[in-house]
Design a protein around this motif. Sequence first.
Motif, mmCIF file in Angstrom:
data_model
loop_
_atom_site.group_PDB
_atom_site.id
_atom_site.type_symbol
_atom_site.label_atom_id
_atom_site.label_comp_id
_atom_site.label_asym_id
_atom_site.label_seq_id
_atom_site.Cartn_x
_atom_site.Cartn_y
_atom_site.Cartn_z
ATOM 1 N N ASN A 66 -7.633 -5.287 -22.741
ATOM 2 C CA ASN A 66 -7.032 -6.612 -22.652
ATOM 3 C C ASN A 66 -6.557 -6.879 -21.238
ATOM 4 O O ASN A 66 -6.038 -5.978 -20.578
ATOM 5 C CB ASN A 66 -5.790 -6.718 -23.558
ATOM 6 C CG ASN A 66 -6.084 -6.425 -24.987
ATOM 7 O OD1 ASN A 66 -6.932 -7.062 -25.591
ATOM 8 N ND2 ASN A 66 -5.398 -5.440 -25.540
ATOM 9 N N GLU A 67 -6.691 -8.126 -20.812
ATOM 10 C CA GLU A 67 -6.079 -8.528 -19.548
ATOM 11 C C GLU A 67 -4.580 -8.672 -19.768
ATOM 12 O O GLU A 67 -4.130 -9.062 -20.837
ATOM 13 C CB GLU A 67 -6.650 -9.867 -19.076
ATOM 14 C CG GLU A 67 -8.042 -9.747 -18.507
ATOM 15 C CD GLU A 67 -8.497 -11.042 -17.860
ATOM 16 O OE1 GLU A 67 -7.838 -11.472 -16.885
ATOM 17 O OE2 GLU A 67 -9.486 -11.609 -18.343
ATOM 18 N N THR A 68 -3.822 -8.345 -18.726
ATOM 19 C CA THR A 68 -2.374 -8.556 -18.730
ATOM 20 C C THR A 68 -2.057 -9.568 -17.642
ATOM 21 O O THR A 68 -2.959 -10.031 -16.947
ATOM 22 C CB THR A 68 -1.629 -7.232 -18.472
ATOM 23 O OG1 THR A 68 -1.975 -6.752 -17.173
ATOM 24 C CG2 THR A 68 -1.976 -6.188 -19.525
ATOM 25 N N LEU A 80 -4.762 -5.042 -16.264
ATOM 26 C CA LEU A 80 -5.629 -4.709 -17.375
ATOM 27 C C LEU A 80 -5.062 -3.495 -18.099
ATOM 28 O O LEU A 80 -4.495 -2.600 -17.463
ATOM 29 C CB LEU A 80 -7.003 -4.362 -16.786
ATOM 30 C CG LEU A 80 -8.124 -3.934 -17.685
ATOM 31 C CD1 LEU A 80 -8.625 -5.117 -18.502
ATOM 32 C CD2 LEU A 80 -9.267 -3.395 -16.840
ATOM 33 N N TRP A 124 -14.288 -5.018 -14.771
ATOM 34 C CA TRP A 124 -13.168 -5.947 -14.856
ATOM 35 C C TRP A 124 -12.656 -6.235 -13.458
ATOM 36 O O TRP A 124 -12.623 -5.354 -12.609
ATOM 37 C CB TRP A 124 -12.035 -5.335 -15.672
ATOM 38 C CG TRP A 124 -12.367 -5.188 -17.121
ATOM 39 C CD1 TRP A 124 -13.071 -4.179 -17.696
ATOM 40 C CD2 TRP A 124 -12.012 -6.071 -18.177
ATOM 41 N NE1 TRP A 124 -13.180 -4.374 -19.040
ATOM 42 C CE2 TRP A 124 -12.527 -5.529 -19.360
ATOM 43 C CE3 TRP A 124 -11.295 -7.261 -18.230
ATOM 44 C CZ2 TRP A 124 -12.355 -6.152 -20.602
ATOM 45 C CZ3 TRP A 124 -11.120 -7.867 -19.456
ATOM 46 C CH2 TRP A 124 -11.647 -7.326 -20.621
ATOM 47 N N ILE A 170 -9.390 -7.463 -11.166
ATOM 48 C CA ILE A 170 -7.932 -7.440 -11.240
ATOM 49 C C ILE A 170 -7.357 -8.182 -10.053
ATOM 50 O O ILE A 170 -7.614 -7.775 -8.930
ATOM 51 C CB ILE A 170 -7.411 -5.993 -11.262
ATOM 52 C CG1 ILE A 170 -8.009 -5.278 -12.465
ATOM 53 C CG2 ILE A 170 -5.907 -5.950 -11.287
ATOM 54 C CD1 ILE A 170 -7.765 -3.822 -12.481
ATOM 55 N N PRO A 171 -6.553 -9.201 -10.256
ATOM 56 C CA PRO A 171 -6.507 -10.006 -11.471
ATOM 57 C C PRO A 171 -7.760 -10.862 -11.569
ATOM 58 O O PRO A 171 -8.445 -11.089 -10.579
ATOM 59 C CB PRO A 171 -5.243 -10.846 -11.289
ATOM 60 C CG PRO A 171 -5.072 -10.981 -9.813
ATOM 61 C CD PRO A 171 -5.649 -9.719 -9.219
ATOM 62 N N SER A 172 -8.031 -11.358 -12.749
ATOM 63 C CA SER A 172 -9.284 -12.086 -12.966
ATOM 64 C C SER A 172 -9.314 -13.424 -12.243
ATOM 65 O O SER A 172 -10.382 -13.903 -11.878
ATOM 66 C CB SER A 172 -9.531 -12.301 -14.461
ATOM 67 O OG SER A 172 -8.494 -13.072 -15.028
#
Length: 163
Positions: free
Chosen positions: A43-45, A49, A23, A25-27
């Motif tokens: 889940n992404e926040t 994450l 993943w 962070i951030p995407s």
Amino acid sequence: MKMLIIAASAALLFASTAYAKVWEIPSNRPIATLDMPGSWKTNETDNGLEGTSDDGAVYFSVDLASPKKMDGIIDDAAKFLDDQGIKIDTNTQKYSEDKLNGKDIVYISWSGTDKDGPASVGLAVLILDEKTVLVLTYWGTQGEEDKHMPEIGKILNSIKLAQ
């Protein structure tokens, strides 16, 4: 026998990493990456994450933050934990500083309770550089969380600066 042990170890290593997902962070503008177990609900926040083990015994999140807002980070984490029904016993607080993947990290941990009873609760701040930190939030149901410690170790060891 030695070859069998080596082969079994390699199979476990490949099996466990085959189900992990990397993943960012951030995407939308990656600063860091980490691997989460594929069996976890992840889940992404807004700033990172969050993931929960498949049995719900462990919660782990990573959020991007600015070191200039450290007071707010801790307050926000405490409010989040309270909103989740996590009660912290402040008399059990432990504090330590260390290195994680070559970066400075500060750990704060407590005993507490969650909806399932006694829980371990932790907050860590991983300093990526002078402008960026990752805030790690953790809680796990005591007695159930132990089986997830290898996964937590892999998550922590996988945290890297994005390329």
